[in-house]
Design an enzyme around this catalytic site. Structure first.
Site, short mmCIF file in Angstrom:
data_model
loop_
_atom_site.label_atom_id
_atom_site.label_comp_id
_atom_site.label_asym_id
_atom_site.label_seq_id
_atom_site.Cartn_x
_atom_site.Cartn_y
_atom_site.Cartn_z
N ARG A 113 0.93 -1.38 -0.20
CA ARG A 113 -0.48 0.04 -0.28
C ARG A 113 0.55 0.98 0.29
O ARG A 113 1.88 1.41 1.03
CB ARG A 113 -0.54 -0.07 1.06
CG ARG A 113 -1.73 -1.30 1.36
CD ARG A 113 -3.28 -0.93 1.31
NE ARG A 113 -3.60 -2.41 1.03
CZ ARG A 113 -4.17 -2.09 1.68
NH1 ARG A 113 -5.73 -1.18 1.52
NH2 ARG A 113 -5.67 -3.80 1.67
N HIS A 152 1.03 0.98 10.73
CA HIS A 152 0.50 0.59 9.38
C HIS A 152 1.83 0.74 8.90
O HIS A 152 3.24 0.86 9.70
CB HIS A 152 0.32 1.83 8.74
CG HIS A 152 -1.41 2.69 8.68
ND1 HIS A 152 -1.95 3.55 10.01
CD2 HIS A 152 -2.93 1.88 8.36
CE1 HIS A 152 -3.26 3.39 9.83
NE2 HIS A 152 -3.27 1.84 8.86
N GLU A 201 -8.38 -3.04 14.89
CA GLU A 201 -9.17 -3.59 13.86
C GLU A 201 -8.19 -4.57 13.31
O GLU A 201 -6.88 -4.64 12.26
CB GLU A 201 -9.27 -2.48 12.97
CG GLU A 201 -10.17 -3.54 11.24
CD GLU A 201 -10.26 -2.54 10.48
OE1 GLU A 201 -9.89 -3.43 8.87
OE2 GLU A 201 -10.34 -1.65 10.00
N SER A 219 -11.70 -7.08 8.19
CA SER A 219 -12.43 -6.42 7.59
C SER A 219 -12.81 -7.34 6.39
O SER A 219 -12.10 -7.67 5.48
CB SER A 219 -12.45 -4.71 6.77
OG SER A 219 -11.71 -4.60 6.09
N ARG A 250 -0.48 -7.40 11.88
CA ARG A 250 -1.23 -7.14 12.58
C ARG A 250 -1.79 -7.63 14.00
O ARG A 250 -2.19 -7.04 14.64
CB ARG A 250 -2.42 -6.27 11.85
CG ARG A 250 -3.47 -6.07 12.91
CD ARG A 250 -3.82 -4.15 13.15
NE ARG A 250 -3.11 -3.42 11.99
CZ ARG A 250 -4.16 -2.50 11.70
NH1 ARG A 250 -5.26 -1.99 11.88
NH2 ARG A 250 -3.91 -1.38 10.63
#
Length: 418
Positions: free
Chosen positions: A210, A219, A347, A350, A398
């Site tokens: 990303r 991140h 998080e 998702s 993560r």
């Protein structure tokens, strides 16, 4: 004589041969000690001036820390030695001598800043606490794979070079692919959907990139994703898959990595689960409808639901990707079949049900300001018998970051790109 790992040598009697790194050494004049370390543990080497060969005793006083050596000698009981045993050396060979001045502190209580440690990551990995992180991460990825193989899922390998964005937007790294412009994959999303529409239940562990210029503790620009996709599934079905695999991963880490958890002082518990709609979550947190949950919101959910995977489902279509199914297959629906899972205040994944209807997919692409022609191959793949399907993605780093309560996600990545 065959080499013994330090852990295995404790089970033996008589002569042993061990290899490893000089973790520490002490010179008390007439007695010299070396603490030798390998991937399995530590053992003490003890030299006594009046008993040990003169050359060996001299060598023991001159080997720099982190040098690689082999030791042959006799294993004996010792109440004072770590682990209750020590080796009386009969031969010491220096395999690789380390520089006396190490650029970073590799002791158990290193205070070297993370940025400098990452500059010397090859040396930082000598530390047992750092090794513990990646031993646990290995259990995480292996448990993920084992869990889904046992459930009849098929592992597949998606491409890492793509011709257009997987999830919209412009946050891609471009690459020259012969005479054409290509991009590093930001997700295996489109490919795993196409595979699931024929092979039904699939998973992958794959690198993604990303290109956002973020600088946060959660991140990375390159990370590893653990993805699944399955046919005949709505968001509730795939959320249950998250619940099952995360619980299994945590149970396996507790079972297989007790030593590593103790070393980094983490008391890991099998998580509970809570399912709550986006609308109810917004009311609970006093947040604004139509906006993503902030890091502060996610931490608040952990306070309200400790040691719990909180599934926030049925998000607004406006803040979910174009491929997430709107409620009731209505292109104008305000809510979707998409969810986020919050665990340990972050998080971790998702996902949701995907759009399998080509005409609806084209409408959602246009609604997101994207050109359906750029996704023609993807859209057309659903014109020949595509069932309803859904899936999600968990970031390996993560999840490691969350489970081990690390200060920075870079600690959960061997060689971080940011």
């Amino acid at each position: 004589m065959a080499r013994s790992y330090i852990r295995d040598s404790f089970k033996k009697e008589g002569n042993v041969e061990v290899y490893g790194w000089v973790h520490d050494s002490r010179d008390l004049g007439k007695i010299r000690f070396i603490v030798l370390r390998d991937i399995t543990g530590r053992i003490q080497i003890t030299g006594v001036k009046s008993e040990t060969d003169e050359k060996i005793f001299a060598v023991m006083g001159s080997i720099p820390r982190e040098s690689v050596i082999s030791v042959k000698g006799k294993l004996k009981e010792s109440k004072q030695a770590p682990g209750g045993k020590e080796i009386i050396p009969e031969k010491i060979e220096i395999i690789a001598k380390a520089d006396i001045s190490l650029p970073i502190d590799v002791s158990d209580h290193s205070k070297t800043e993370l940025s400098k440690r990452l500059d010397y990551r090859f040396l930082d990995l000598h530390r047992e606490k750092i090794q513990a992180i990646f031993k646990i991460q290995s259990t995480i990825s292996n448990s993920f794979r084992e869990h889904f193989l046992n459930k009849g899922f098929i592992e597949f390998q998606p491409p890492s070079i793509i011709s257009s964005a997987s999830e919209g937007g412009t946050a891609l790294f471009s690459a020259q692919y012969f005479e054409k412009k290509a991009f590093l994959a930001q997700s295996p999303q489109l490919y795993k959907q196409m595979v699931a529409c024929s092979m039904e239940k699939v998973f992958t562990i794959t690198p993604v990139w990303r290109a956002e210029k973020h600088n946060t503790v959660r991140h990375l620009n390159e990370c590893r994703q653990m993805d699944i996709e399955m046919a005949f599934a709505d968001q509730m079905t795939v959320m249950k898959q998250v619940e099952d695999v995360v619980k299994y991963i945590v149970q396996q880490v507790i079972k297989k990595n007790k030593k590593e958890l103790d070393l980094i002082e983490i008391n890991l518990k099998s998580p509970k689960t809570e399912y709550i709609s986006y609308e109810d979550t917004i009311k609970l947190l006093g947040a604004k409808f139509g906006e993503d949950l902030s890091p502060e919101n996610e931490k608040e959910l952990e306070i309200k639901f400790p040691d719990t995977i909180v599934f926030v489902h049925s998000w607004p279509t406006s803040i979910k990707p174009f491929y997430i199914m709107p409620k009731n297959e209505d292109p104008n629906a305000k809510l979707s079949e998409g969810f986020d899972a919050i665990y340990k205040g972050v998080e971790i994944t998702s996902g949701g049900q995907r759009i399998h209807i080509p005409e609806l997919l084209e409408k959602r692409l246009k609604a997101k300001g994207l050109n359906p022609k750029n996704f023609e191959h993807y859209v057309n793949s659903f014109r020949y018998g595509a069932p309803m399907h859904g899936g999600w993605s968990i970031g390996l780093e993560r999840l490691t970051h969350a489970l081990l309560n690390l200060d920075n996600i870079r600690e959960a990545c061997m060689f971080p790109r940011d």
